[in-house]
Design an enzyme around this catalytic site. Structure first.
Site, mmCIF file in Angstrom:
data_model
loop_
_atom_site.group_PDB
_atom_site.id
_atom_site.type_symbol
_atom_site.label_atom_id
_atom_site.label_comp_id
_atom_site.label_asym_id
_atom_site.label_seq_id
_atom_site.Cartn_x
_atom_site.Cartn_y
_atom_site.Cartn_z
ATOM 1 N N VAL A 62 -0.082 4.296 -2.333
ATOM 2 C CA VAL A 62 -0.292 5.673 -1.808
ATOM 3 C C VAL A 62 0.682 6.628 -2.606
ATOM 4 C CG1 VAL A 62 -0.364 7.199 0.247
ATOM 5 C CG2 VAL A 62 -1.162 4.884 0.263
ATOM 6 N N CYS B 175 0.818 -1.318 0.071
ATOM 7 C CA CYS B 175 -0.107 0.091 0.036
ATOM 8 C C CYS B 175 0.754 1.111 -0.005
ATOM 9 C CB CYS B 175 -1.018 0.003 1.216
ATOM 10 S SG CYS B 175 -0.416 -0.046 2.866
#
Lengths: 527, 484
Positions: free
Chosen positions: A165, A161
């Site tokens: 991001v 992630c």
């Protein structure tokens, strides 16, 4: 403060006590009591008991169900583990995770503990500077290092992630890495973006499966002409995220070979997750070859064992002109019947006599034992398709699946589950819980109890708290060994699942009747 | 047949040269600094450490979140530790470290549960602060006996600019409990080590210092000590505490295995901090030394030699009563320890071990192996700093192979060449070496056994090393029809 000099020391070299028994020694029992009373500022025992009792009530259940923000013991993982499971089923493939390194330590550990096997995955070890400037250099260096050290045939790239991001673009980065010579230009590097904040592990499986197929079929990220589909009679098979992949894929291959059907298993990790102990560590073993993966474009149809967690892949296959036949983790007689009839229809070949006989044996086994299952209430937590498959089998056995939960189940799943329950008299009054977690399940089990719970090893805490006996079926199973080596699919798999359920039922009967001179009249030799 | 020290050094140097050949040049240069052969008399092990892992090499390291949440904070049993961000981190960590505790899980104790904000795309886009505030309310509603909350940041938190400190302050006031924001995003630092440091700092700033001005909640005694850096894996801290209590000390806090908020709060009143895992908690004992004048001492409770030495060292900070107590404890347990050695040493004498773990164990367990007649031929740390390698010089023999942040490739090649009798490392390594036919013990989780600390733990340690090495399975890895 206490002195523990009165009792003899607990250890004795002839019978060494580990944590299972050591801490029952009176000195330790005293130690625990004193620590709690003197040093922990613990609530009084009566208060703890009062709250514990309250957590069993409908009042607590309603509060528990009113949660909107907090997840407690959710029964799902994040995308990368699914992507890794899909990737390692391709021959010589090293999963390569772009992002933080700690994630990879976790994914590997997760698989180690379930399969009791090595799990080889690398990361690009992105740190704060990469968070600011992007992870391009990490990916460029990482590909070169992984390629040289671990000599894979293919590297499947996915993301944590963190990389998602900050918006790192895998396609562009891999191109740069190849231009810089990290790996040869013609080295296969399929990829998939796998943000942990979207979906769950089954979504990651889907994304990686589609990523690999589209890489090979659509021109390897714009580096070669796309393949042209030339339909054949071959059938593709996609299992989806499955903790029983080792036993299941072997069973599926046996079934295809009994049919004499031409089949391509897309992602076959049955070898790499079941390697022998013979003096050699195999980082890679078996798996779908590149030739098979490319040829799979031409197959007339693809059989997909888990409708949920293959959405994008299925859509892509249909766009390519293949017939896609989806199942929901078929377990038991009628679900396996449908699976075999689909193979028969696609191949034009009759159902092999041997399988027909196996069917009869499964029905025989059910008939022998069903008196012990009929009418029993079950709760279960699983990935959506597996929850469907298990429910269908329970209904087939005349059991009542009172609570069916999939933390990663969506509205479509919920509707499908309800339709399944409506189709059977044993499904009446049963509940489908999409998106709920194992702390919700705890409330369900206290307020509307069942006889047995089916789920993965995380459910053992529910067994402890609620006293509901747990039948371990699902992923992960850390605390029982080798279940993954036995199939859950095919009639043979149905038999395995049946026996696992029955064993627990009989164990419970014995446990409940073992009281000497109080209940052991029912401690029967024959059941 | 056995090699001289010089021959061993030469062999190890050659081994290092050989494994480095597989790397691209740039990487080989970097990795060369982390591989070495210990030279007696040198102040450290001659390897660089605490440097970023190289992408793509298969490091065994974890992240700052693992160091803060997984190691330091989560064992504090009566607080709720929120894995703030997506669902995976807490799922994978859950129940994995075997931090034993006594308590009613889900009522007044929470260590083996998984609390997460389960971030979705909208939380990434719009931020998670409002959700966080609501989460703390929901925790209060369902877990009234929780004594506080920690917010363990996963990677996205620091990247999307959330202000978890503001939320923590506001909610702490509202619920009247401790709420600790922890900036342990996984991308910070180079390993779990920075996570330990960040977690130590967060305890200092949000728990320890704020409660230091208050009088201690229990009557003070001259014998108040705190166990620092024992995570009670398989009950380690209990097997240690029992010895300290028997020698007459009072353990007012356990950091952090089977620990509680109350224990953390009162530690500034300890007379002595005794620290086992130096790497993960030296920060807090140094702080308490500077700010509260509390002395600290390192100890090693692996194996009877070091246990006795450590008990005496700890006792030396106290009066004759405690020193007599230490001697009494040693005298009480020595016969059992000797009986354990008498039983197991003949089976283990001369067996060679390769170690690779984190924290303190790559050095601390060596004397326990030696108590059993075993020899450590190679060792290394996942996330050590140079002060760990300095301390290691007191433990290793001249010529020991040292590898810092070893890669999967290096470890496999080293073992292939050295063919030790036992590899002592982690779950990610276990099955690799077992496939190779090498006996293995997990040295993070004690391979689901334990405790290994203290005299009671040593008996388990000895039994486990014996069962690992001397099981008949290792004679069956080659089929009889295969020629050797």
């Amino acid at each position: 403060m206490t002195q523990h000099t009165q009792n003899p020391t607990p250890q004795n070299p002839d019978q060494v006590l580990d944590h299972l028994n050591l801490f029952r020694h009176p000195d330790y029992v005293t130690l625990f009591k004193n620590k709690r009373c003197e040093f922990e500022r613990a609530a009084p025992d009566e208060k703890v008991e009062e709250i514990r009792e309250w957590t069993k009530t409908w009042d607590y259940r309603e509060k528990n169900l009113s949660r909107e923000a907090l997840a407690i013991n959710p029964d799902k993982a994040c995308q990368p583990t699914g992507a890794i499971m899909a990737a390692v089923g391709f021959e010589g493939t090293l999963p390569f995770v772009h992002g933080s390194q700690g994630c990879v330590a976790y994914y590997r550990t997760y698989f180690n503990r379930h399969f009791k096997e090595p799990s080889s995955v690398v990361s690009t070890s992105m740190t704060e500077d990469a968070a600011v400037f992007g992870g391009l250099n990490n990916l460029v260096d990482g590909l070169a290092n992984a390629y040289n050290l671990y000599q894979p045939k293919m590297i499947a790239v996915l993301t944590t992630c963190m990389a998602e991001v900050i918006g790192d673009d895998l396609n562009a980065f891999i191109k740069v890495a190849k231009d810089k010579g990290s790996v040869p230009h013609d080295f296969n590097t399929p990829f998939a973006h796998t943000p942990a904040f979207v979906g769950s592990h089954i979504t990651g499986y889907d994304n990686m499966m589609k990523g690999i197929l589209s890489y090979f079929w659509d021109g390897k990220a714009g580096t070669v002409p796309p393949l042209e589909r030339k339909p054949t009679e071959t059938i593709n098979f996609i299992g989806g995220f499955d903790g029983y992949v080792v036993g299941n894929l072997r069973e599926i291959k046996r079934i295809f070979s009994l049919f004499g059907a031409e089949a391509i298993i897309l992602s076959d990790s049955s070898e790499v997750w079941d390697t022998p102990t013979d003096g050699q560590f195999r980082m890679y073993d078996g798996g779908t070859t590149v030739a098979e993966t490319e040829a799979a474009l031409n197959s007339k149809a693809t059989l997909v064992m888990q409708e949920f967690g293959t959405e994008k892949t299925r859509e892509y296959l249909m766009e390519k002109g293949q017939e896609v036949i989806s199942f929901n983790y078929p377990i038991g007689v009628s679900a396996t019947d449908e699976f075999l009839m689909a193979i028969s229809r696609l191949t034009g070949k009759p159902i092999p006599k041997e399988l027909e006989k196996e069917r009869g044996r499964l029905v025989d086994a059910i008939a022998d034992s069903v008196a012990h299952i009929h009418g029993k209430k079950f709760a279960l937590s699983a990935d959506p398709s597996m929850a469907y498959g298990l429910t269908r089998f329970l209904l087939e056995l005349g059991a009542q699946p009172l609570h069916i939960m999939a933390t990663n189940g969506n509205k479509e799943w919920e509707a499908k589950m309800k339709a399944l329950l409506d189709s059977s008299p044993f499904g009446q009054g049963c509940h489908v819980w999409a998106g709920k977690d194992l702390w919700h399940m705890r409330s369900f089990l206290f307020t509307e109890p069942v006889d047995f719970l089916i789920g993965n090893c995380y459910c053992k805490y529910l067994e402890r708290d609620t006293g509901t006996p747990l039948i371990r079926i699902g992923f992960p199973i850390f605390d029982r060994h080798h279940h993954h080596r036995f199939p859950t699919w095919g009639y043979q798999g149905g038999l395995n699942v049946l026996v696992r359920i029955l064993d627990k039922i009989f164990d419970e009967m014995d446990r409940n009747t073992i009281g000497i001179a109080t209940s052991d009249y029912s401690f029967d030799l024959i059941r | 047949m056995s090699l001289t020290v010089e021959q061993i050094k030469q062999r190890n140097q050659e081994l290092i040269t050989e494994v480095l050949k597989a790397y691209p040049e740039k990487t080989a240069k970097k990795r060369a600094k982390h591989l070495g052969v210990y030279e007696e008399g040198k102040p450290d092990c001659g390897v660089k450490s605490n440097i970023k892992s190289i992408p793509g090499v298969m490091t065994i390291r974890g992240c700052a979140y693992a160091g803060s949440f997984g190691v330091v904070w989560n064992p504090v049993k009566n607080m709720i530790h929120l894995s703030h961000g997506p669902v995976g981190c807490g799922r994978y960590n859950r129940g994995g470290r075997r931090n034993y505790y006594i308590g009613t899980t889900g009522v007044d104790t929470f260590t083996t549960m998984h609390f997460t904000s389960d971030f979705q795309e909208r939380d990434i886009v719009f931020g998670g602060d409002k959700k966080l505030a609501k989460i703390i309310d929901e925790m209060e509603m369902l877990f009234p006996l929780s004594q506080g909350v920690t917010i363990q940041s996963e990677c996205p938190i620091g990247l999307i600019g959330d202000d978890i400190e503001a939320v923590a302050k506001k909610k702490a006031k509202e619920i009247g409990k401790t709420v600790v924001p922890v900036r342990c995003e996984g991308f910070r630092g180079v390993s779990q080590s920075l996570g330990h440091h960040i977690a130590n700092d967060s305890i200092r700033d949000w728990v320890l210092d704020p409660s230091a001005s208050k009088p201690m909640d229990i009557q003070s005694t001259p014998y108040d000590v705190a166990i620092i850096g024992d995570y009670n894996i398989g009950g380690d801290a209990w097997a240690s505490r029992i010895l300290l209590e028997e020698m007459g000390l009072r353990v007012i806090a356990q950091w952090s295995g089977d620990g509680t908020l109350a224990e953390l709060e009162r530690t500034s009143k300890a007379k002595l901090n005794i620290i086992h895992c130096y790497r993960s908690m030296n920060y807090i004992v140094r702080h308490m030394e500077e700010k509260y004048g509390i002395p600290w001492v390192e100890y090693n409770f692996f194996g009877p030699t070091k246990i006795a030495e450590s008990l005496r060292k700890i006792a030396s900070f106290f009066d004759a009563k405690i020193q007599e107590g230490a001697e009494r404890v040693i005298a009480k347990y020595e016969p059992v320890a000797k009986a354990v050695i008498d039983k197991y040493r003949p089976r283990l004498e001369g067996k060679k071990v390769m170690i690779f773990v984190g924290g303190l164990r790559p050095r601390h367990v060596i004397p326990a192996f030696e108590d059993l007649g075993m020899e450590c031929i190679a060792t290394g740390y996942e996330f050590a700093h140079n002060d760990d390698y300095q301390r290691t010089t007191h433990y290793v023999k001249d010529g020991t192979l040292i590898y810092d942040d070893v890669t999967g490739y290096e470890f496999e090649k080293f073992a292939e060449k050295l063919m030790p009798d036992l590899v002592a490392s982690g779950i990610k390594e276990k099955y690799i070496f077992q496939k190779m036919g090498l006996p293995f013990r997990q040295m993070h989780s004690w391979d689901y056994s334990g405790p290994y600390h203290g005299y009671d733990g040593f008996a388990v340690f000895a039994r486990d090393m014996d069962l690992a090495i001397n099981n008949p399975v290792w004679n069956m890895t080659k089929a009889p029809w295969q020629t050797a």
